[in-house]
Design a protein around this motif. Structure first.
Motif, PDB file in Angstrom:
ATOM      1  N   LEU A   1      35.593  46.993  27.611  1.00  0.00           N
ATOM      2  CA  LEU A   1      36.419  48.106  27.902  1.00  0.00           C
ATOM      3  C   LEU A   1      37.455  47.893  26.770  1.00  0.00           C
ATOM      4  CD1 LEU A   1      37.056  46.955  31.518  1.00  0.00           C
ATOM      5  CD2 LEU A   1      36.309  49.046  30.698  1.00  0.00           C
ATOM      6  N   TYR A   2      38.222  49.245  26.407  1.00  0.00           N
ATOM      7  CA  TYR A   2      39.029  49.367  25.503  1.00  0.00           C
ATOM      8  C   TYR A   2      40.408  49.583  25.946  1.00  0.00           C
ATOM      9  CZ  TYR A   2      41.431  51.893  21.524  1.00  0.00           C
ATOM     10  OH  TYR A   2      42.337  52.103  20.469  1.00  0.00           O
TER      11      TYR A   2
ATOM     12  N   ILE B   1      32.927  38.581  32.729  1.00  0.00           N
ATOM     13  CA  ILE B   1      31.695  37.744  32.903  1.00  0.00           C
ATOM     14  C   ILE B   1      30.611  38.706  33.358  1.00  0.00           C
ATOM     15  CG2 ILE B   1      30.577  35.768  33.637  1.00  0.00           C
ATOM     16  CD1 ILE B   1      32.872  33.959  32.957  1.00  0.00           C
ATOM     17  N   ASN B   2      30.932  39.470  34.485  1.00  0.00           N
ATOM     18  CA  ASN B   2      30.039  40.014  35.199  1.00  0.00           C
ATOM     19  C   ASN B   2      30.106  41.522  34.639  1.00  0.00           C
ATOM     20  OD1 ASN B   2      28.350  41.535  36.997  1.00  0.00           O
ATOM     21  ND2 ASN B   2      29.659  41.090  38.839  1.00  0.00           N
ATOM     22  N   PRO B   3      29.415  42.097  33.821  1.00  0.00           N
ATOM     23  CA  PRO B   3      29.629  43.396  33.218  1.00  0.00           C
ATOM     24  C   PRO B   3      29.629  44.351  34.274  1.00  0.00           C
ATOM     25  CG  PRO B   3      27.870  42.148  31.929  1.00  0.00           C
ATOM     26  CD  PRO B   3      28.208  41.259  33.257  1.00  0.00           C
ATOM     27  N   PRO B   4      29.129  44.546  35.212  1.00  0.00           N
ATOM     28  CA  PRO B   4      29.025  45.606  36.187  1.00  0.00           C
ATOM     29  C   PRO B   4      30.710  45.959  36.766  1.00  0.00           C
ATOM     30  CG  PRO B   4      27.146  44.450  36.685  1.00  0.00           C
ATOM     31  CD  PRO B   4      27.732  43.796  35.660  1.00  0.00           C
ATOM     32  N   LEU B   5      31.291  44.973  36.512  1.00  0.00           N
ATOM     33  CA  LEU B   5      32.664  45.053  37.003  1.00  0.00           C
ATOM     34  C   LEU B   5      33.386  46.197  36.094  1.00  0.00           C
ATOM     35  CD1 LEU B   5      34.009  41.506  37.835  1.00  0.00           C
ATOM     36  CD2 LEU B   5      33.692  43.421  39.542  1.00  0.00           C
ATOM     37  N   LYS B   6      32.718  46.487  35.192  1.00  0.00           N
ATOM     38  CA  LYS B   6      33.577  47.290  34.198  1.00  0.00           C
ATOM     39  C   LYS B   6      33.862  48.740  34.841  1.00  0.00           C
ATOM     40  CE  LYS B   6      32.184  50.508  30.304  1.00  0.00           C
ATOM     41  NZ  LYS B   6      31.248  50.887  29.352  1.00  0.00           N
ATOM     42  N   GLU B   7      32.853  49.132  35.817  1.00  0.00           N
ATOM     43  CA  GLU B   7      33.139  50.483  36.400  1.00  0.00           C
ATOM     44  C   GLU B   7      34.619  50.352  37.287  1.00  0.00           C
ATOM     45  OE1 GLU B   7      31.845  53.245  35.473  1.00  0.00           O
ATOM     46  OE2 GLU B   7      30.871  52.120  33.925  1.00  0.00           O
ATOM     47  N   ALA B   8      34.539  49.476  38.049  1.00  0.00           N
ATOM     48  CA  ALA B   8      35.747  49.154  39.285  1.00  0.00           C
ATOM     49  C   ALA B   8      36.825  48.659  38.222  1.00  0.00           C
ATOM     50  CB  ALA B   8      35.215  47.883  39.827  1.00  0.00           C
ATOM     51  N   ALA B   9      36.875  47.986  37.032  1.00  0.00           N
ATOM     52  CA  ALA B   9      38.151  47.915  36.321  1.00  0.00           C
ATOM     53  C   ALA B   9      38.644  49.023  35.783  1.00  0.00           C
ATOM     54  CB  ALA B   9      37.693  46.780  35.017  1.00  0.00           C
ATOM     55  N   MET B  10      37.637  50.168  35.569  1.00  0.00           N
ATOM     56  CA  MET B  10      38.460  51.296  34.974  1.00  0.00           C
ATOM     57  C   MET B  10      39.252  52.101  36.234  1.00  0.00           C
ATOM     58  SD  MET B  10      35.431  52.800  32.415  1.00  0.00           S
ATOM     59  CE  MET B  10      36.206  54.177  32.194  1.00  0.00           C
ATOM     60  N   GLU B  11      38.993  51.760  37.483  1.00  0.00           N
ATOM     61  CA  GLU B  11      39.717  52.394  38.344  1.00  0.00           C
ATOM     62  C   GLU B  11      40.913  51.551  38.801  1.00  0.00           C
ATOM     63  OE1 GLU B  11      39.141  54.334  42.856  1.00  0.00           O
ATOM     64  OE2 GLU B  11      37.357  53.634  41.784  1.00  0.00           O
ATOM     65  N   TYR B  12      40.510  50.251  38.838  1.00  0.00           N
ATOM     66  CA  TYR B  12      41.583  49.355  39.152  1.00  0.00           C
ATOM     67  C   TYR B  12      42.625  48.940  38.297  1.00  0.00           C
ATOM     68  CZ  TYR B  12      43.686  44.784  40.963  1.00  0.00           C
ATOM     69  OH  TYR B  12      44.458  43.666  41.413  1.00  0.00           O
ATOM     70  N   LEU B  13      42.350  48.626  37.121  1.00  0.00           N
ATOM     71  CA  LEU B  13      43.575  47.930  36.003  1.00  0.00           C
ATOM     72  C   LEU B  13      44.426  49.082  35.740  1.00  0.00           C
ATOM     73  CD1 LEU B  13      41.274  46.049  33.659  1.00  0.00           C
ATOM     74  CD2 LEU B  13      42.649  45.265  35.683  1.00  0.00           C
TER      75      LEU B  13
ATOM     76  N   SER C   1      24.467  36.341  25.118  1.00  0.00           N
ATOM     77  CA  SER C   1      24.238  37.179  23.798  1.00  0.00           C
ATOM     78  C   SER C   1      24.493  38.644  24.227  1.00  0.00           C
ATOM     79  CB  SER C   1      22.560  36.879  23.737  1.00  0.00           C
ATOM     80  OG  SER C   1      22.200  37.796  22.698  1.00  0.00           O
ATOM     81  N   ALA C   2      24.281  39.142  25.436  1.00  0.00           N
ATOM     82  CA  ALA C   2      24.554  40.384  25.815  1.00  0.00           C
ATOM     83  C   ALA C   2      25.939  40.730  25.658  1.00  0.00           C
ATOM     84  CB  ALA C   2      23.981  40.744  27.360  1.00  0.00           C
ATOM     85  N   LEU C   3      26.708  39.600  26.119  1.00  0.00           N
ATOM     86  CA  LEU C   3      28.277  40.027  26.341  1.00  0.00           C
ATOM     87  C   LEU C   3      28.708  40.066  24.573  1.00  0.00           C
ATOM     88  CD1 LEU C   3      29.312  37.923  28.999  1.00  0.00           C
ATOM     89  CD2 LEU C   3      29.611  40.065  28.914  1.00  0.00           C
ATOM     90  N   GLU C   4      28.124  39.187  23.711  1.00  0.00           N
ATOM     91  CA  GLU C   4      28.727  39.056  22.360  1.00  0.00           C
ATOM     92  C   GLU C   4      28.473  40.534  21.859  1.00  0.00           C
ATOM     93  OE1 GLU C   4      26.994  35.472  20.762  1.00  0.00           O
ATOM     94  OE2 GLU C   4      28.633  34.272  21.537  1.00  0.00           O
ATOM     95  N   GLU C   5      27.240  41.059  22.114  1.00  0.00           N
ATOM     96  CA  GLU C   5      27.063  42.295  21.552  1.00  0.00           C
ATOM     97  C   GLU C   5      27.636  43.494  22.233  1.00  0.00           C
ATOM     98  OE1 GLU C   5      22.689  42.884  21.449  1.00  0.00           O
ATOM     99  OE2 GLU C   5      22.356  41.130  20.270  1.00  0.00           O
TER     100      GLU C   5
ATOM    101  N   LEU D   1      46.497  39.482  35.015  1.00  0.00           N
ATOM    102  CA  LEU D   1      46.080  40.738  35.817  1.00  0.00           C
ATOM    103  C   LEU D   1      44.833  41.134  35.817  1.00  0.00           C
ATOM    104  CD1 LEU D   1      49.382  42.898  34.549  1.00  0.00           C
ATOM    105  CD2 LEU D   1      49.151  41.364  36.759  1.00  0.00           C
ATOM    106  N   ALA D   2      44.103  41.220  34.864  1.00  0.00           N
ATOM    107  CA  ALA D   2      42.791  41.556  34.876  1.00  0.00           C
ATOM    108  C   ALA D   2      41.759  40.647  35.530  1.00  0.00           C
ATOM    109  CB  ALA D   2      42.233  41.934  33.399  1.00  0.00           C
ATOM    110  N   SER D   3      42.222  39.263  35.458  1.00  0.00           N
ATOM    111  CA  SER D   3      41.358  38.609  36.258  1.00  0.00           C
ATOM    112  C   SER D   3      41.502  38.569  37.836  1.00  0.00           C
ATOM    113  CB  SER D   3      41.593  37.070  35.762  1.00  0.00           C
ATOM    114  OG  SER D   3      42.934  36.562  35.973  1.00  0.00           O
ATOM    115  N   GLU D   4      42.224  39.314  38.375  1.00  0.00           N
ATOM    116  CA  GLU D   4      42.217  39.521  39.663  1.00  0.00           C
ATOM    117  C   GLU D   4      41.018  40.189  40.279  1.00  0.00           C
ATOM    118  OE1 GLU D   4      47.267  40.171  39.825  1.00  0.00           O
ATOM    119  OE2 GLU D   4      45.939  41.799  40.404  1.00  0.00           O
ATOM    120  N   LEU D   5      40.543  40.836  39.429  1.00  0.00           N
ATOM    121  CA  LEU D   5      39.228  41.552  39.871  1.00  0.00           C
ATOM    122  C   LEU D   5      37.931  40.778  39.531  1.00  0.00           C
ATOM    123  CD1 LEU D   5      38.295  44.487  40.743  1.00  0.00           C
ATOM    124  CD2 LEU D   5      38.255  44.958  38.249  1.00  0.00           C
TER     125      LEU D   5
END
Length: 229
Positions: free
Chosen positions: A39-40, A87-99, A30-34, A58-62
């Protein structure tokens, strides 16, 4: 990576969606659907160099992806942007640096930003129709989660429609634009900025009457009001 074992692919109009096959906890889903952790992705090349499948790989490497919503035009080419969630929302911050670095390694100039997750549309300049009629007409056009109505002058109203997430709101925006004439020649639909004082993200107004379908008669008989449905 056995892509088909992890993800399913579908297309509705101008959106290619790649979503996880994993069964998730209902609260997390439910949280993910909202829009939790959304990320944009922008500056996606409009040619075939960056398919949605390639971006997911590529993104799923993280970490495992919950969903990628990849926007395309009528020719099937990228419109230059997409929305991505883990699936793990806190990965957002790491993704903004890694991707961004990973995309550059693959010669893809894709930028990664926090999604604004805009979910509200503003309808104004409606002619002839009363609020309860607008409510009924909009239900036929595209489902919404909530409607707030404000009378700013006697007999003149603005309507704010809330949707569950950015993608649903974007689809609603396009559909309503195609049918806007049913609300009058001057009717206009636009995005409501999250920073606007009437935004649901900022507003907690005690003055609004809360209505449901069992109390719609109140809408037709009240002279001056704001209310939510």
């Amino acid at each position: 990576m056995d892509f088909e074992s992890y993800y399913r692919t579908s297309q509705v109009n101008g959106t290619i969606s790649i979503t996880t096959r994993q069964v998730l906890d209902e609260d997390l889903k439910s949280a993910l659907e909202e829009g939790e952790g959304e990320l944009y992705l922008t500056c996606i090349p409009r040619d075939r160099r960056s398919s949605p499948e390639k971006i997911v790989q590529l993104a799923s490497e993280l970490g495992e992806i919950y969903a990628l919503r990849f926007k395309i035009d009528y020719a099937g080419n990228s419109r230059g942007y997409a929305y991505l969630q883990y699936i793990n929302p806190p990965l957002k911050e790491a993704a903004m640096e890694y991707l961004p670095k990973r995309f550059l390694q693959m010669n893809l100039p894709i930028k990664v930003m926090t999604s604004l997750n805009k979910r509200e549309l503003l309808l104004n300049q409606v002619q002839s129709l009363r609020p309860w009629q607008v409510y009924q007409e909009m239900r036929k056009i595209f489902p919404f989660a909530i409607l707030r109505v404000y009378e700013y002058q006697s007999g003149k109203f603005i309507y704010i429609f809330g949707y569950r997430n950015n993608d649903t709101a974007a689809n609603a925006h396009q559909t309503i634009r195609n049918t806007i004439r049913r609300f009058g020649a001057r009717a206009h639909i636009s995005w409501l900025c999250r920073k606007h004082f009437l935004s649901g993200h900022k507003l907690d107004s005690p003055c609004c009457q809360k209505l449901d379908e069992n109390h719609m008669l109140l809408v037709t008989s009240t002279d001056k009001y704001c209310f939510t449905i």
